[in-house]
Write a protein that holds these residues in place. Structure first.
Motif, PDB file in Angstrom:
ATOM      1  N   ALA A 159       0.805  -1.227   0.000  1.00 55.30           N
ATOM      2  CA  ALA A 159       0.000   0.000   0.000  1.00 55.30           C
ATOM      3  C   ALA A 159       0.835   1.272   0.000  1.00 55.30           C
ATOM      4  O   ALA A 159       0.385   2.307   0.486  1.00 55.30           O
ATOM      5  CB  ALA A 159      -0.937   0.005   1.196  1.00 55.30           C
ATOM      6  N   HIS A 160       2.026   1.253  -0.579  1.00 51.10           N
ATOM      7  CA  HIS A 160       2.836   2.470  -0.657  1.00 51.10           C
ATOM      8  C   HIS A 160       2.042   3.575  -1.352  1.00 51.10           C
ATOM      9  O   HIS A 160       1.637   3.426  -2.507  1.00 51.10           O
ATOM     10  CB  HIS A 160       4.108   2.236  -1.473  1.00 51.10           C
ATOM     11  N   GLY A 161       1.819   4.668  -0.659  1.00 52.84           N
ATOM     12  CA  GLY A 161       1.160   5.819  -1.277  1.00 52.84           C
ATOM     13  C   GLY A 161      -0.341   5.874  -1.124  1.00 52.84           C
ATOM     14  O   GLY A 161      -0.954   6.868  -1.525  1.00 52.84           O
ATOM     15  N   ALA A 162      -0.971   4.840  -0.575  1.00 55.61           N
ATOM     16  CA  ALA A 162      -2.419   4.893  -0.334  1.00 55.61           C
ATOM     17  C   ALA A 162      -2.718   5.965   0.711  1.00 55.61           C
ATOM     18  O   ALA A 162      -1.983   6.113   1.687  1.00 55.61           O
ATOM     19  CB  ALA A 162      -2.936   3.533   0.122  1.00 55.61           C
ATOM     20  N   ARG A 163      -3.813   6.703   0.513  1.00 53.61           N
ATOM     21  CA  ARG A 163      -4.148   7.812   1.413  1.00 53.61           C
ATOM     22  C   ARG A 163      -5.653   7.889   1.633  1.00 53.61           C
ATOM     23  O   ARG A 163      -6.435   7.539   0.753  1.00 53.61           O
ATOM     24  CB  ARG A 163      -3.694   9.154   0.826  1.00 53.61           C
TER      25      ARG A 163
ATOM     26  N   LYS B 250      -9.714   0.910 -12.734  1.00 53.30           N
ATOM     27  CA  LYS B 250     -10.992   1.549 -13.056  1.00 53.30           C
ATOM     28  C   LYS B 250     -11.551   0.993 -14.367  1.00 53.30           C
ATOM     29  O   LYS B 250     -12.761   0.742 -14.489  1.00 53.30           O
ATOM     30  CB  LYS B 250     -10.816   3.058 -13.166  1.00 53.30           C
ATOM     31  N   ARG B 251     -10.689   0.799 -15.350  1.00 51.81           N
ATOM     32  CA  ARG B 251     -11.143   0.217 -16.620  1.00 51.81           C
ATOM     33  C   ARG B 251     -11.721  -1.182 -16.399  1.00 51.81           C
ATOM     34  O   ARG B 251     -12.757  -1.530 -16.966  1.00 51.81           O
ATOM     35  CB  ARG B 251      -9.986   0.150 -17.614  1.00 51.81           C
ATOM     36  N   TYR B 252     -11.036  -1.971 -15.588  1.00 48.45           N
ATOM     37  CA  TYR B 252     -11.536  -3.313 -15.294  1.00 48.45           C
ATOM     38  C   TYR B 252     -12.890  -3.239 -14.586  1.00 48.45           C
ATOM     39  O   TYR B 252     -13.832  -3.958 -14.947  1.00 48.45           O
ATOM     40  CB  TYR B 252     -10.540  -4.064 -14.408  1.00 48.45           C
ATOM     41  N   ASN B 253     -12.985  -2.406 -13.561  1.00 52.10           N
ATOM     42  CA  ASN B 253     -14.252  -2.305 -12.823  1.00 52.10           C
ATOM     43  C   ASN B 253     -15.401  -1.896 -13.737  1.00 52.10           C
ATOM     44  O   ASN B 253     -16.511  -2.431 -13.656  1.00 52.10           O
ATOM     45  CB  ASN B 253     -14.122  -1.304 -11.675  1.00 52.10           C
ATOM     46  N   GLU B 254     -15.152  -0.926 -14.602  1.00 44.42           N
ATOM     47  CA  GLU B 254     -16.193  -0.465 -15.526  1.00 44.42           C
ATOM     48  C   GLU B 254     -16.615  -1.568 -16.489  1.00 44.42           C
ATOM     49  O   GLU B 254     -17.792  -1.645 -16.883  1.00 44.42           O
ATOM     50  CB  GLU B 254     -15.686   0.747 -16.307  1.00 44.42           C
ATOM     51  N   ALA B 255     -15.678  -2.434 -16.855  1.00 43.69           N
ATOM     52  CA  ALA B 255     -15.986  -3.500 -17.804  1.00 43.69           C
ATOM     53  C   ALA B 255     -16.683  -4.686 -17.151  1.00 43.69           C
ATOM     54  O   ALA B 255     -17.490  -5.376 -17.793  1.00 43.69           O
ATOM     55  CB  ALA B 255     -14.711  -3.966 -18.501  1.00 43.69           C
ATOM     56  N   PHE B 256     -16.419  -4.938 -15.865  1.00 41.35           N
ATOM     57  CA  PHE B 256     -16.869  -6.184 -15.235  1.00 41.35           C
ATOM     58  C   PHE B 256     -18.003  -6.017 -14.235  1.00 41.35           C
ATOM     59  O   PHE B 256     -18.514  -7.019 -13.720  1.00 41.35           O
ATOM     60  CB  PHE B 256     -15.685  -6.858 -14.515  1.00 41.35           C
ATOM     61  N   PHE B 257     -18.420  -4.784 -13.945  1.00 43.09           N
ATOM     62  CA  PHE B 257     -19.381  -4.585 -12.853  1.00 43.09           C
ATOM     63  C   PHE B 257     -20.711  -5.286 -13.106  1.00 43.09           C
ATOM     64  O   PHE B 257     -21.434  -5.630 -12.164  1.00 43.09           O
ATOM     65  CB  PHE B 257     -19.624  -3.085 -12.629  1.00 43.09           C
TER      66      PHE B 257
ATOM     67  N   SER C 194     -13.081   0.194  -3.929  1.00 45.45           N
ATOM     68  CA  SER C 194     -12.737   1.611  -3.996  1.00 45.45           C
ATOM     69  C   SER C 194     -11.796   1.869  -5.156  1.00 45.45           C
ATOM     70  O   SER C 194     -10.888   1.077  -5.419  1.00 45.45           O
ATOM     71  CB  SER C 194     -12.067   2.060  -2.693  1.00 45.45           C
ATOM     72  N   MET C 195     -12.017   2.989  -5.833  1.00 45.18           N
ATOM     73  CA  MET C 195     -11.087   3.459  -6.852  1.00 45.18           C
ATOM     74  C   MET C 195     -10.550   4.829  -6.465  1.00 45.18           C
ATOM     75  O   MET C 195     -10.055   5.585  -7.296  1.00 45.18           O
ATOM     76  CB  MET C 195     -11.779   3.525  -8.223  1.00 45.18           C
ATOM     77  N   ALA C 196     -10.657   5.162  -5.188  1.00 45.83           N
ATOM     78  CA  ALA C 196     -10.207   6.448  -4.679  1.00 45.83           C
ATOM     79  C   ALA C 196      -8.744   6.352  -4.239  1.00 45.83           C
ATOM     80  O   ALA C 196      -8.076   5.336  -4.428  1.00 45.83           O
ATOM     81  CB  ALA C 196     -11.107   6.900  -3.535  1.00 45.83           C
TER      82      ALA C 196
ATOM     83  N   ASP D  38      -7.505   5.851  -1.488  1.00 51.58           N
ATOM     84  CA  ASP D  38      -7.209   4.835  -0.468  1.00 51.58           C
ATOM     85  C   ASP D  38      -6.926   3.467  -1.077  1.00 51.58           C
ATOM     86  O   ASP D  38      -6.740   2.492  -0.351  1.00 51.58           O
ATOM     87  CB  ASP D  38      -8.339   4.745   0.555  1.00 51.58           C
ATOM     88  N   TYR D  39      -6.869   3.404  -2.400  1.00 48.88           N
ATOM     89  CA  TYR D  39      -6.567   2.147  -3.103  1.00 48.88           C
ATOM     90  C   TYR D  39      -5.500   2.442  -4.151  1.00 48.88           C
ATOM     91  O   TYR D  39      -5.705   3.274  -5.037  1.00 48.88           O
ATOM     92  CB  TYR D  39      -7.829   1.606  -3.761  1.00 48.88           C
ATOM     93  N   VAL D  40      -4.365   1.759  -4.069  1.00 50.23           N
ATOM     94  CA  VAL D  40      -3.281   1.985  -5.028  1.00 50.23           C
ATOM     95  C   VAL D  40      -3.065   0.782  -5.934  1.00 50.23           C
ATOM     96  O   VAL D  40      -2.033   0.680  -6.604  1.00 50.23           O
ATOM     97  CB  VAL D  40      -1.967   2.374  -4.314  1.00 50.23           C
ATOM     98  N   ALA D  41      -4.040  -0.127  -5.971  1.00 54.02           N
ATOM     99  CA  ALA D  41      -4.075  -1.212  -6.958  1.00 54.02           C
ATOM    100  C   ALA D  41      -2.755  -1.974  -7.044  1.00 54.02           C
ATOM    101  O   ALA D  41      -2.272  -2.269  -8.135  1.00 54.02           O
ATOM    102  CB  ALA D  41      -4.462  -0.659  -8.334  1.00 54.02           C
ATOM    103  N   HIS D  42      -2.186  -2.292  -5.885  1.00 58.95           N
ATOM    104  CA  HIS D  42      -1.020  -3.182  -5.910  1.00 58.95           C
ATOM    105  C   HIS D  42      -1.383  -4.470  -6.638  1.00 58.95           C
ATOM    106  O   HIS D  42      -0.594  -5.001  -7.416  1.00 58.95           O
ATOM    107  CB  HIS D  42      -0.558  -3.491  -4.494  1.00 58.95           C
ATOM    108  N   LEU D  43      -2.594  -4.963  -6.360  1.00 67.07           N
ATOM    109  CA  LEU D  43      -3.156  -6.099  -7.090  1.00 67.07           C
ATOM    110  C   LEU D  43      -4.606  -5.778  -7.431  1.00 67.07           C
ATOM    111  O   LEU D  43      -5.302  -5.136  -6.650  1.00 67.07           O
ATOM    112  CB  LEU D  43      -3.107  -7.370  -6.239  1.00 67.07           C
ATOM    113  N   TYR D  44      -5.033  -6.238  -8.588  1.00 64.38           N
ATOM    114  CA  TYR D  44      -6.450  -6.144  -8.943  1.00 64.38           C
ATOM    115  C   TYR D  44      -7.041  -7.527  -8.726  1.00 64.38           C
ATOM    116  O   TYR D  44      -6.754  -8.471  -9.477  1.00 64.38           O
ATOM    117  CB  TYR D  44      -6.663  -5.703 -10.387  1.00 64.38           C
TER     118      TYR D  44
END
Length: 366
Positions: free
Chosen positions: A160-164, A258-265, A274-276, A278-284
């Motif tokens: 989570a380096h950089g998550a805020r 975000k692209r994945y979430n929009e495609a798979f929701f 979260s796509m804010a 507080d999420y730095v997408a170390h893994l999707y």
């Protein structure tokens, strides 16, 4: 140009020069805990807004030494989650303490505050919170509950380096926090590396002793439980080059997610919540039924997936433990999670291939 390829072009043209700092280290003839290490420690502490950063050899050492810095003793009980790859558990067992596993939140898959509240008592020596997959846990509530009980919180920020949240970064909530700089991390070195960060001056001094044999001064061991765990100058020099780009690379990771979430929701699958910031997408990481079939279909199309993580800590063969209660969310997560490619440098065409393959799978499944 595809928007994602624009991100990649920015990365490629960022002018990262790794050879000059390596040459500087080699010609300095100072290879361990020198100026590069001190400078990185200061710069990373500034980035996080904390008083102290103490580097070590790897993230696992950081977790173990952080528990010692908190004065967690053999036989003590430490609360943690069981779905995060056994890293926290390994540190707990290494000092002779006992893990107390509680369930995770169904949305974030990080430590559940309600489950935490149910186990906090005078027998608990510390709480380890893992910001899993790059998702910042509910630290405000976890710290509130733990502080009211007089129990310190250790943050595992390896993913989570950089998550805020509200401008406050992962690593600045608890009494102490640990980072790994393994090459695959959001901020990665050329090899192993780790660090602990804290605002507590006495704790920082204790950690500096613990990472170097327990020395009070050279060759004089004044603190028990020390070890040789030092960052080398080459790793620090590379991390110094990369640190200014961390937020930019996190944005690229988040853009892919975000692209994945929009495609798979629209499909019957659980997605990152979260796509804010507080999420730095170390893994999707998605959660779905028939995981093995899904993995095999994507493999046939040349798309690599992985499982982070398939076995709850208390079911690991070397440490099987019977729990007094069921960890329903943890069990379900370990049975259903699967990770898709998500990293800086993934091109727009590559992301499109992933989206097309996953969409085709779900549409065929109905």
């Amino acid at each position: 140009m595809h928007e994602l390829e624009l991100f990649s072009a920015v990365k490629a043209n960022a002018g990262l020069d790794f050879l000059s700092p390596l040459h500087k280290v080699l010609t300095s003839h100072w290879y361990v805990m020198g100026n590069e290490v001190r400078s990185f420690e200061n710069e990373f502490a500034d980035y996080l807004g904390v008083n102290h950063c103490i580097s070590v050899a790897n993230g696992s050492d950081a977790l173990e030494l952080a528990l010692k810095a908190l004065n967690v003793q053999a036989g003590a009980r430490v609360v943690t989650a069981a779905n995060a790859g056994f890293y926290a558990s390994s540190a707990i067992y290494a000092i002779g303490a006992t893990p107390v596993y509680i369930d995770v939140d169904a949305a974030t898959l990080t430590l559940c505050p309600k489950a935490l509240a149910a186990v906090l008592d005078s027998s608990i020596a510390a709480v380890i919170v893992t910001h899993l997959y790059g998702q910042l846990a509910d630290m405000e509530e976890i710290v509130r509950l733990s502080s009211a009980a007089g129990i310190p919180v250790l943050e595992d920020c390896a993913q989570a380096h950089g998550a805020r949240r509200n401008g406050k970064p992962a690593g600045s909530f608890g009494a102490i926090a640990c980072f790994s700089f393994y090459p695959t991390k959001n901020l990665g070195a050329l090899g192993d590396g780790g660090a602990m960060v804290t605002d507590n001056h006495d704790m920082a001094a204790r950690i500096r002793q613990l990472r170097q044999y327990g020395w009070g001064q050279k060759y004089q061991v004044t603190l028990a439980g020390g070890r040789n765990s030092r960052m080398d100058e080459i790793q620090a020099a590379i991390l110094r080059i990369k640190l200014p780009y961390l937020d930019q690379w996190n944005e690229q990771r988040r853009f892919i997610a975000k692209r994945y979430n929009e495609a798979f929701f629209k499909f019957n699958v659980l997605l990152p919540c979260s796509m804010a910031a507080d999420y730095v997408a170390h893994l999707y990481v998605m959660r779905l039924a028939n995981r093995r079939q899904f993995i095999n279909v994507l493999k046939q199309k040349g798309i690599k997936t992985d499982i982070h993580y398939p076995i709850p800590d208390y079911r690991q063969a070397a440490y099987i433990a019977e729990l007094p209660y069921a960890l329903t969310v943890t069990e379900h997560a370990c049975e259903t999670v699967v990770s898709l490619p998500c990293y800086p440098g993934l091109t727009g065409d590559e992301a499109d291939r992933v989206i097309t393959a996953v969409t085709a799978y779900f549409e065929q499944e109905g």
